[in-house]
Design an enzyme around this catalytic site. Sequence first.
Site, PDB file in Angstrom:
ATOM      1  N   ARG A 181      -6.103  53.537   8.238  1.00  0.00           N
ATOM      2  CA  ARG A 181      -7.411  54.093   7.849  1.00  0.00           C
ATOM      3  C   ARG A 181      -7.228  55.576   7.538  1.00  0.00           C
ATOM      4  O   ARG A 181      -6.583  56.275   8.322  1.00  0.00           O
ATOM      5  CB  ARG A 181      -8.400  53.963   9.007  1.00  0.00           C
ATOM      6  CG  ARG A 181      -8.760  52.528   9.291  1.00  0.00           C
ATOM      7  CD  ARG A 181      -9.718  52.461  10.473  1.00  0.00           C
ATOM      8  NE  ARG A 181      -9.939  51.068  10.830  1.00  0.00           N
ATOM      9  CZ  ARG A 181     -10.537  50.689  11.941  1.00  0.00           C
ATOM     10  NH1 ARG A 181     -10.977  51.579  12.807  1.00  0.00           N
ATOM     11  NH2 ARG A 181     -10.709  49.414  12.199  1.00  0.00           N
ATOM     12  N   ARG A 253       3.131  30.834  21.859  1.00  0.00           N
ATOM     13  CA  ARG A 253       3.603  31.900  22.740  1.00  0.00           C
ATOM     14  C   ARG A 253       2.704  31.892  23.964  1.00  0.00           C
ATOM     15  O   ARG A 253       1.499  31.633  23.876  1.00  0.00           O
ATOM     16  CB  ARG A 253       3.477  33.267  22.047  1.00  0.00           C
ATOM     17  CG  ARG A 253       4.302  33.406  20.809  1.00  0.00           C
ATOM     18  CD  ARG A 253       5.771  33.490  21.048  1.00  0.00           C
ATOM     19  NE  ARG A 253       6.173  34.771  21.629  1.00  0.00           N
ATOM     20  CZ  ARG A 253       7.419  35.016  22.035  1.00  0.00           C
ATOM     21  NH1 ARG A 253       8.364  34.071  21.966  1.00  0.00           N
ATOM     22  NH2 ARG A 253       7.734  36.201  22.525  1.00  0.00           N
ATOM     23  N   ARG A 283       1.695  45.574  26.264  1.00  0.00           N
ATOM     24  CA  ARG A 283       0.569  46.477  26.495  1.00  0.00           C
ATOM     25  C   ARG A 283       0.194  46.480  27.969  1.00  0.00           C
ATOM     26  O   ARG A 283       0.600  45.593  28.728  1.00  0.00           O
ATOM     27  CB  ARG A 283      -0.641  46.094  25.627  1.00  0.00           C
ATOM     28  CG  ARG A 283      -1.146  44.682  25.829  1.00  0.00           C
ATOM     29  CD  ARG A 283      -2.322  44.379  24.887  1.00  0.00           C
ATOM     30  NE  ARG A 283      -2.740  42.998  25.012  1.00  0.00           N
ATOM     31  CZ  ARG A 283      -3.760  42.452  24.364  1.00  0.00           C
ATOM     32  NH1 ARG A 283      -4.476  43.192  23.528  1.00  0.00           N
ATOM     33  NH2 ARG A 283      -4.075  41.185  24.525  1.00  0.00           N
ATOM     34  N   GLU A 304       1.435  43.200  30.243  1.00  0.00           N
ATOM     35  CA  GLU A 304       1.428  41.929  29.508  1.00  0.00           C
ATOM     36  C   GLU A 304       2.774  41.687  28.828  1.00  0.00           C
ATOM     37  O   GLU A 304       3.250  42.521  28.060  1.00  0.00           O
ATOM     38  CB  GLU A 304       0.302  41.996  28.470  1.00  0.00           C
ATOM     39  CG  GLU A 304       0.062  40.716  27.728  1.00  0.00           C
ATOM     40  CD  GLU A 304      -1.188  40.821  26.844  1.00  0.00           C
ATOM     41  OE1 GLU A 304      -2.192  41.445  27.240  1.00  0.00           O
ATOM     42  OE2 GLU A 304      -1.134  40.278  25.739  1.00  0.00           O
ATOM     43  N   TYR A 352      -5.576  30.388  15.995  1.00  0.00           N
ATOM     44  CA  TYR A 352      -6.118  31.498  16.779  1.00  0.00           C
ATOM     45  C   TYR A 352      -7.575  31.668  16.358  1.00  0.00           C
ATOM     46  O   TYR A 352      -7.870  31.856  15.177  1.00  0.00           O
ATOM     47  CB  TYR A 352      -5.355  32.821  16.539  1.00  0.00           C
ATOM     48  CG  TYR A 352      -6.046  33.925  17.299  1.00  0.00           C
ATOM     49  CD1 TYR A 352      -5.766  34.146  18.628  1.00  0.00           C
ATOM     50  CD2 TYR A 352      -7.076  34.676  16.708  1.00  0.00           C
ATOM     51  CE1 TYR A 352      -6.466  35.099  19.358  1.00  0.00           C
ATOM     52  CE2 TYR A 352      -7.779  35.620  17.428  1.00  0.00           C
ATOM     53  CZ  TYR A 352      -7.455  35.823  18.754  1.00  0.00           C
ATOM     54  OH  TYR A 352      -8.166  36.748  19.491  1.00  0.00           O
ATOM     55  N   ASP A 354     -11.204  33.784  17.303  1.00  0.00           N
ATOM     56  CA  ASP A 354     -11.968  34.708  18.134  1.00  0.00           C
ATOM     57  C   ASP A 354     -13.159  33.961  18.740  1.00  0.00           C
ATOM     58  O   ASP A 354     -13.532  32.887  18.270  1.00  0.00           O
ATOM     59  CB  ASP A 354     -12.444  35.900  17.297  1.00  0.00           C
ATOM     60  CG  ASP A 354     -11.396  37.007  17.245  1.00  0.00           C
ATOM     61  OD1 ASP A 354     -10.658  37.173  18.235  1.00  0.00           O
ATOM     62  OD2 ASP A 354     -11.308  37.698  16.214  1.00  0.00           O
TER      63      ASP A 354
END
Length: 379
Positions: A181, A253, A283, A304, A352, A354
């Site tokens: 960005r 995974r 993370r 993690e 995947y 959301d």
Amino acid sequence: MANLNCSKVLVVGAGFSGAVIARKLAEADIAVDVVDSRSHLAGNCHTARDEVTNVMVHAYGPHIFHTDNEKVWEFVNQFANFKPYVNRVKAITNGKVYSLPINLLTINQFFNKTFSPDEARKFIEDIADNSIVDPESFEDQALRFVGKDIYEAFFKGYTEKQWGVSPKELPASILKRLPLRFNYDDNYFNHKFQGIPEEGYTAIIEKLLDYANITVKLNKNVEKREAKDYDHVFYSGPLDGWFDYKLGRLGYRTLDFIEERHEGDFQGCAVMNYPDSDVPFTRITEHKHFSPWENHEQTIVFREYSRPCGVSDIPYYPIRLLEEKKLLNEYTALALKEKNVSFVGRLGTYRYLDMDVTILEALEASEKFLALKSNNNKI
Ligand code: FAD
């Protein structure tokens, strides 16, 4: 195809997929049994207070609700008080802290500059690898977009740790757009609605399932043969599991979370990424920062780690490379032949998803089912 005279439905899985479908069917006077193999509700969105610190913990990794879909936003707000929350992620790479997603602050700090948006855009165009015309791999695509320095600092190590393969082996399609960005916007998601439920996600699922006609059974693994007592099954478990893995296993995974408790504030933010390849985890999540409206003197953090999913592990991220897509097509062909079974959710469709997409698809699956049933009753 649905048994349209159905009076009793089995929902396998008490995550968002299963809970939304169970609720919509129960509201239409259908008796629904919801069964989950885990000891708790809410699947991978499960939240629970840590007994030591009393912090609300996202047990299967950080979950921030974000959506552009008003229907989904209105739906979830019937079952929870959502507190405004903006996900601002940081990263430590080469011994320095940066802001993610990579924005003008990150670029200026990384290159020790004071670029304006236009200057930064021009600079990135100059350092991008313009010799790559037709990128095939993730690595080529990233080099073409952002150049070697940013790629190596932020993308290479993180991707290797997350997916366990070199970015050279991943398709370019993973990185569709320029991942930078050229302003100071560090809001990780650019959706219209974003928030965290005040009492966590499990409380939402409890409310969804707290309805006449719904029974819930935990700690029970459902197998295909048990479905025969029902007129219809909505299955949000693993697609290959329904067929007893007879064609092989779809690759995932899995994640390991190593927890630590500390006094005070550990890292000052909810999520800190560690892209360096010599750091073994991807993370650190500090859960109390997901509830900034609460005060806690102690803190709990999760380191993690990502690794291949073994037979007894929890599947997290579908791998979906060429080999898995081929196997997925074969299982999908089998699924289409199943009578009275709908495969739903992230595991049932091997994608995947959301939470907002999961909820939308669950609403649509129940609406479609009820519409078919109602049309049949009119005949
Ligand atoms: P699940 O939550 O997995 O529920 C399926 C349930 O079925 C499980 O409880 C399982 O135990 C049960 N089950 C499976 N097989 C059987 C069986 N044979 N018998 C009985 N029970 C069975 N989404 C967002 O919107 N925002 C985020 O910030 C976000 N962060 C994420 C972070 C991570 C690390 C991951 C992996 C996902 C994240 N997601 C996020 C996605 C979110 O977790 C999913 O959208 C959601 O969990 C999908 O719900 P589901 O009901 O389809 O699946």
